[in-house]
Design a protein around this motif. Structure first.
Motif, short mmCIF file in Angstrom:
data_model
loop_
_atom_site.label_atom_id
_atom_site.label_comp_id
_atom_site.label_asym_id
_atom_site.label_seq_id
_atom_site.Cartn_x
_atom_site.Cartn_y
_atom_site.Cartn_z
N ALA B 59 0.86 -1.24 0.16
CA ALA B 59 -0.01 0.07 0.14
C ALA B 59 0.82 1.37 -0.05
O ALA B 59 1.92 1.20 0.87
CB ALA B 59 -0.94 -0.03 1.21
N ASP B 163 -6.70 8.34 0.36
CA ASP B 163 -6.02 7.72 -0.52
C ASP B 163 -4.52 7.95 -0.52
O ASP B 163 -3.98 8.98 -0.53
CB ASP B 163 -6.48 8.13 -1.98
N ASN B 164 -3.86 7.35 0.20
CA ASN B 164 -4.05 5.82 0.47
C ASN B 164 -3.56 5.23 1.79
O ASN B 164 -3.26 4.24 2.19
CB ASN B 164 -3.21 4.92 -0.66
N GLY B 167 -5.64 2.38 2.67
CA GLY B 167 -4.93 1.18 2.12
C GLY B 167 -3.65 0.87 3.26
O GLY B 167 -3.65 -0.32 3.54
N CYS B 168 -3.15 1.59 3.74
CA CYS B 168 -2.02 1.22 4.57
C CYS B 168 -2.77 0.76 6.03
O CYS B 168 -2.16 -0.28 6.35
CB CYS B 168 -1.45 2.60 5.20
N ILE B 215 -3.07 -2.89 -2.45
CA ILE B 215 -4.23 -2.31 -1.84
C ILE B 215 -4.33 -0.68 -2.02
O ILE B 215 -3.25 -0.02 -1.63
CB ILE B 215 -4.42 -2.70 -0.41
N ASP B 216 -5.19 -0.13 -2.70
CA ASP B 216 -5.26 1.23 -3.12
C ASP B 216 -6.50 1.97 -3.43
O ASP B 216 -7.67 0.88 -3.41
CB ASP B 216 -4.16 1.35 -4.41
N ALA B 217 -6.74 3.12 -3.57
CA ALA B 217 -8.10 3.56 -3.93
C ALA B 217 -8.28 3.31 -5.47
O ALA B 217 -7.32 3.47 -6.24
CB ALA B 217 -8.16 5.02 -3.51
N SER B 277 -1.50 2.92 -9.96
CA SER B 277 -1.16 2.03 -9.05
C SER B 277 0.25 1.44 -8.76
O SER B 277 0.87 1.52 -9.89
CB SER B 277 -2.23 0.95 -8.66
N SER B 295 -9.09 -3.13 -4.20
CA SER B 295 -9.47 -1.84 -3.97
C SER B 295 -10.41 -1.37 -3.09
O SER B 295 -11.63 -2.22 -3.29
CB SER B 295 -9.28 -0.93 -5.49
N TYR B 296 -10.45 -0.04 -2.72
CA TYR B 296 -11.61 0.23 -1.72
C TYR B 296 -12.34 1.55 -2.65
O TYR B 296 -11.36 2.25 -3.04
CB TYR B 296 -11.21 0.77 -0.41
N VAL B 313 -14.22 -0.62 3.24
CA VAL B 313 -12.87 -0.93 3.84
C VAL B 313 -12.71 -2.27 4.59
O VAL B 313 -11.78 -2.82 4.46
CB VAL B 313 -12.45 0.41 4.58
#
Lengths: 345, 330
Positions: B59, B163-164, B167-168, B215-217, B277, B295-296, B313
């Protein structure tokens, strides 16, 4: 004079044979080992059996140039040469410039319609690259083809010279000034394993440096460059990038790199300690080989030291010998400080 | 998750200035990891050795920002962008630099916003001369456009750097759980994504996993005049099919779909040709690395603040865990 030899040698991206031969001749007596890799990078080793961090100094041999893509056959164009740029060239700097094509240095002139014949609307609009052609004085396509073929490359036919007070003019200062810095730095020996990379194809995407850095696998790398300078005609401070005569320029961010603050601060510290003037390169556009080097393998720390060059990527460029000499002092001082453990990895 | 996201999203870490945040997190994860490291480019990497294939959870931790490149005689700063930030996103906003100094972004008089580039913007930090500004600011200093984090109605969060950091948070939570389950897992909180996946490439080289999950937006467009075909908030995590950097191998995509099926979870599919990404940088590292993406959905991706749905999430975390635990090297 070394700068003259380097500046006038031919070496558009992908066609670095002539400049590589010039550099090989210069550095062979100075180094322990010298070889040319698959891509054409000239790689030298200097004190490799010594302890300490593996330091890579990089300078690209290639210059922006032109590639002939077509010998025109028909009508009034018969025997004229169409070309494309190798690297970033502003078409506005090309009109009416003399060039040399290929190893044989066939002379040519980039032609365009004279002002007498242009409509007012044409004068207001710069000519695009595909409206320009190289005229080698051939009577027809057959004669042109006997001298030049598609795929041949051309360079600006600019002679090197010293002008004004401690200034130089010529072509390809980006990056023959860096090549000269690297050669001069190799004249001394250092108590660390030093690797020199004279790289190819920087101007078309930092291609040679990526392979060179992978092969060398350095702990620290420094790109030596000629860089953008526009300290003239009313440019605001934040639009100049660098100032000629104000010393070597250190990169904070360019198109391919965000400077590692630890190494940037180290170089600033070295400059101040040794009383060497320096400046920060204040523009995002452009890049240098360090952009490719720092992303190789597990990542490489380092930075860029550049000589400001006015009219970079154009047929005639101007730089300051003081800046060149101070850049050399800084490169050597940085190596000495690393040698003495001044930068911890 | 909300507390972890809130904590992460308050940190200021524009591209190239991730090191302090990474050192803090690697210190925190020492208790659950076998090894932690903040590498040359500023990636935070934590590894736990255990059973099963080696899974990398990637992430990016950076966010777009600005960097000071000039200080004028009157103490005004000029900046360049890290990542793509348009002048319209910046004008009249407050910027906070990584050393805590704040300033207001102004536009040169007489320049229309539509014609403006970053060259026409300046930052007013209240200094009255270059010397005064230099006491607080140095060229090269990074900063971000600040925007407080708020909880909106409907279990949604709005704010800067979601963002992000979302993800983290997912990656950290998944790493903790997989480590506790004695799986072989490496967390990579990557640096310099906004400038082109630079950290991800060198992180992947060092980790060389059997599978990397990015894992990212991904942009949700369930907004007025949004594209009809794309993602919606609250309809589940998105399994990456492709973005601008990579096409996910079919076997990995199918594995993620199967994992969602096992969980009985609604998912969406990310097809984002413009997306930047870390997937491509990881995929092309070493001799090629197997990648997948969870992704979210996030509204206003690319702007200085985004909106996410916490249910998406939570489900993204579950999907990552299920996919990681059931992955087999073939």
């Amino acid at each position: 004079m070394l700068l003259k030899r380097l500046s006038e040698a031919m070496g558009p991206s992908g066609f670095e044979d002539e400049i590589r031969n010039v550099i090989r001749e210069e550095v062979t007596p100075l180094v322990q080992d010298i070889r040319t890799d698959v891509l054409g990078n000239l790689l030298v080793k200097h004190g490799v059996d010594k302890p300490g961090p593996r330091v890579m100094l990089d300078a690209h041999m290639d210059e922006v140039g032109l590639m002939i893509v077509q010998v025109c056959e028909n009508g009034r164009e018969n025997g004229l040469l169409k070309f494309r740029a190798l690297g970033g060239i502003d078409p506005r700097v090309l009109v009416s410039k003399p060039v040399f094509i290929g190893e044989a240095r066939i002379p040519g002139v980039i032609g365009a319609k004279p002002i007498h014949l242009q409509a007012a609307s044409e004068r207001r609009k710069p000519l695009a690259m595909d409206q320009l052609y190289i005229d080698i004085g051939a009577r027809d396509a057959k004669e042109a083809r006997s001298l030049v073929k598609p795929g041949d490359v051309a360079i600006f036919a600019t002679q090197f010279g010293e002008i004004g007070e401690g200034a130089i003019k010529g072509k390809s200062f980006d990056d023959r000034l860096g090549c000269a810095l690297l050669i001069e730095a190799l004249r001394e020996s250092y108590d660390l394993p030093l690797f020199g990379a004279f790289t190819v194809q920087e101007e078309i995407g930092l291609r040679g440096a990526q392979a060179a850095a992978y092969g060398i696998n350095p702990d620290i790398a420094i790109a030596l460059e000629g860089t953008v300078c526009f300290d003239v005609v009313g440019a605001p401070s934040h639009g100049q990038s660098t100032v000629m005569g104000a010393g070597p320029a250190l990169t904070v961010q360019d198109g391919q790199t965000i400077a590692d603050r630890r190494f940037l601060d180290f170089m600033i510290h070295v400059a101040e300690k040794h009383d060497i003037p320096y400046q920060l390169r204040r523009v995002k556009g452009g890049s240098n080989d360090f952009g490719a080097i720092h992303k190789v393998r597990a990542g490489v720390i380092g930075g860029g030291i550049s000589v400001p060059v006015r009219y970079i990527h154009a047929p005639a460029q101007v730089a300051s010998l003081d800046d060149f000499n101070n850049s050399l002092l800084l490169v050597k001082a940085v190596l000495r400080e690393i040698e003495q453990g001044g930068f911890s990895l | 998750m909300k507390d972890l996201i809130t904590r992460l999203a308050q940190e200021i870490a524009p591209s190239g200035s991730e090191r302090a945040l990474m050192l803090q997190w690697m210190q925190e994860l020492k208790a659950v990891a076998d090894e932690t490291l903040v590498d040359t480019l500023g990636n935070g990497i934590a590894t736990k050795r255990g059973e099963g294939p080696h899974i990398m959870l990637a992430a990016h931790a950076d966010e777009p920002g600005v960097m000071v490149i000039d200080i004028d005689a009157d103490g005004f700063l000029r900046v360049i962008a890290m990542g793509s930030l348009e002048p319209a996103e910046l004008v009249s906003r407050q910027v906070e630099f990584t050393n805590g100094v704040r300033g207001v972004i102004g536009l040169e008089d007489g320049v229309k916003l539509a014609d403006a580039s970053l060259n026409h913007l300046y930052v007013d930090i209240g200094a009255n001369s270059r010397e005064d500004a230099e006491k607080r600011i140095q060229i090269g200093l990074g900063g971000v456009v600040v925007q407080p984090l708020y909880e909106l109605a409907g279990n949604r969060l709005a704010g800067r750097a979601l963002d992000n950091r979302v993800g983290c948070a997912i990656a950290i939570a998944a790493f903790r759980e997989l480590a506790a389950a004695c799986r072989h897992v490496t967390l990579a909180l990557t640096a310099q994504n906004a400038v082109g996946g630079r950290g991800a490439r060198t992180a992947a080289y060092q980790i060389n996993p059997d599978l990397a999950l990015i894992i990212d937006a991904a942009p949700a467009s369930d907004v007025p005049s949004g594209k009809a075909t794309a993602l919606s908030l609250g309809k589940g995590p998105a399994i990456k099919i492709m973005d601008g950097t990579a096409i996910v191998p079919l076997a990995v995509k199918d594995h993620l779909i199967a994992a969602a099926g096992t969980l009985g979870m609604d998912v969406q599919y990310e097809v984002w040709p413009g997306g930047k990404s870390d997937a491509g940088a990881v995929q092309l590292s070493v001799d090629g690395i197997n990648i997948g993406g969870v992704s979210y959905p996030a509204r206003y991706v690319g702007a200085t603040q985004t909106v996410v749905d916490l249910a998406d999430v939570e489900n993204a975390l579950k999907l990552v865990l299920e996919a990681a635990k059931t992955y087999e090297v073939r």
